[in-house]
Write an enzyme that holds these catalytic residues in place. Sequence first.
Site, PDB file in Angstrom:
ATOM      1  N   HIS A   1      -4.806  11.493  -2.766  1.00 52.50           N
ATOM      2  CA  HIS A   1      -5.993  11.780  -3.588  1.00 52.50           C
ATOM      3  C   HIS A   1      -7.150  10.845  -3.240  1.00 52.50           C
ATOM      4  CE1 HIS A   1      -4.798   9.002  -7.245  1.00 52.50           C
ATOM      5  NE2 HIS A   1      -5.412   8.321  -6.320  1.00 52.50           N
TER       6      HIS A   1
ATOM      7  N   ASP B   1     -14.545   8.094 -11.066  1.00 50.22           N
ATOM      8  CA  ASP B   1     -13.670   8.718 -12.061  1.00 50.22           C
ATOM      9  C   ASP B   1     -13.426   7.812 -13.264  1.00 50.22           C
ATOM     10  OD1 ASP B   1     -12.126   6.834 -10.716  1.00 50.22           O
ATOM     11  OD2 ASP B   1     -10.900   8.311  -9.693  1.00 50.22           O
TER      12      ASP B   1
ATOM     13  N   GLU C   1      -6.626  15.393  -7.108  1.00 53.56           N
ATOM     14  CA  GLU C   1      -5.204  15.415  -6.811  1.00 53.56           C
ATOM     15  C   GLU C   1      -4.864  16.566  -5.857  1.00 53.56           C
ATOM     16  OE1 GLU C   1      -3.957  12.782  -7.680  1.00 53.56           O
ATOM     17  OE2 GLU C   1      -3.560  12.515  -9.804  1.00 53.56           O
TER      18      GLU C   1
HETATM   19  P1  PGA Z   1      -4.972   1.737  -5.303  1.00 54.66           P
HETATM   20  O1  PGA Z   1      -5.288   3.234  -5.620  1.00 54.66           O
HETATM   21  O2  PGA Z   1      -6.220   1.156  -4.755  1.00 54.66           O
HETATM   22  O3  PGA Z   1      -4.586   1.146  -6.613  1.00 54.66           O
HETATM   23  O4  PGA Z   1      -3.865   1.733  -4.310  1.00 54.66           O
HETATM   24  C1  PGA Z   1      -6.076   3.946  -4.737  1.00 54.66           C
HETATM   25  C2  PGA Z   1      -6.355   5.278  -5.305  1.00 54.66           C
HETATM   26  O5  PGA Z   1      -5.536   5.765  -6.112  1.00 54.66           O
HETATM   27  O6  PGA Z   1      -7.399   5.860  -4.967  1.00 54.66           O
END
Ligand code: PGA
Length: 247
Positions: free
Chosen positions: A138, A67, A143
């Site tokens: 997510h 993404d 989402e």
């Molecule tokens: P993070 O986020 O690794 O910063 O906890 C994970 C995600 O949002 O996929």
Amino acid sequence: MQFITTEHYDQLSNKAAMIIAGQVSFKKNSVIGLATGSSPIGVYKSLVHLYKNDYIDFSEVSTLNLDEYLGIDPMDEQSYASFMRKNLFQNFNICTSNTHIPQSNPADVDAECIRYEQLIKHLGRIDLQLLGIGQNGHIGFNEPAAHFERETHVVELDQRTLQSNARYFESIDLMPKQAITVGIGTIMKARKIVLLASGHEKSEILDEAFFGPVTPAVPASILQFHPDVTVVADQAAMQVISRKGRL
Ligand code: PGA
């Protein structure tokens, strides 16, 4: 579904890096799906260490990132393009032309989604997909929603994602509110999935995703249907699963 529990984040990172290294030594031209966020930073550090010590060779590997924020300059420090350069690509023997991330500032967003989807198809099946998990469940920026979105698409970022990622920006108001993400279909087609989870704040959602109902309200729950998922988590992230005696 396999769970590897480690004591701390560093061990989690080393384990996941070894799984990726194993994949690439087994198939030199592997297609690896990459993630951003805080979870994979240690994995990338371990991979760079393995490369600098001549244990791995990524020269034939292709990578596809999950993404990218929309409406941010690719050179902005907070873009995922910058994140990947800083944390992995600039210290690594991967051909830049083999690394792929959705464009953050495309002239035509719908055309960019189509381009990225065609690129994924052109590269063939992802051999190994690295994932983090958001506190809202997510994966990529898929989402919580009313249905699972299959292909690359534009998303409005969820309030919890905005709150969680605002720490990287000067203020939440300066944070992009939209992103492009690959779809759940692409993630599910990967041959192997390695999901990282670290810290207490991931503990509830990890339990919900892997031991709760499969629902688009918890996008990661779809992984219960995938035949080859390895969750690499530290003890803090495994707390609820352990307390409930799930394993
Ligand atoms: P993070 O986020 O690794 O910063 O906890 C994970 C995600 O949002 O996929």
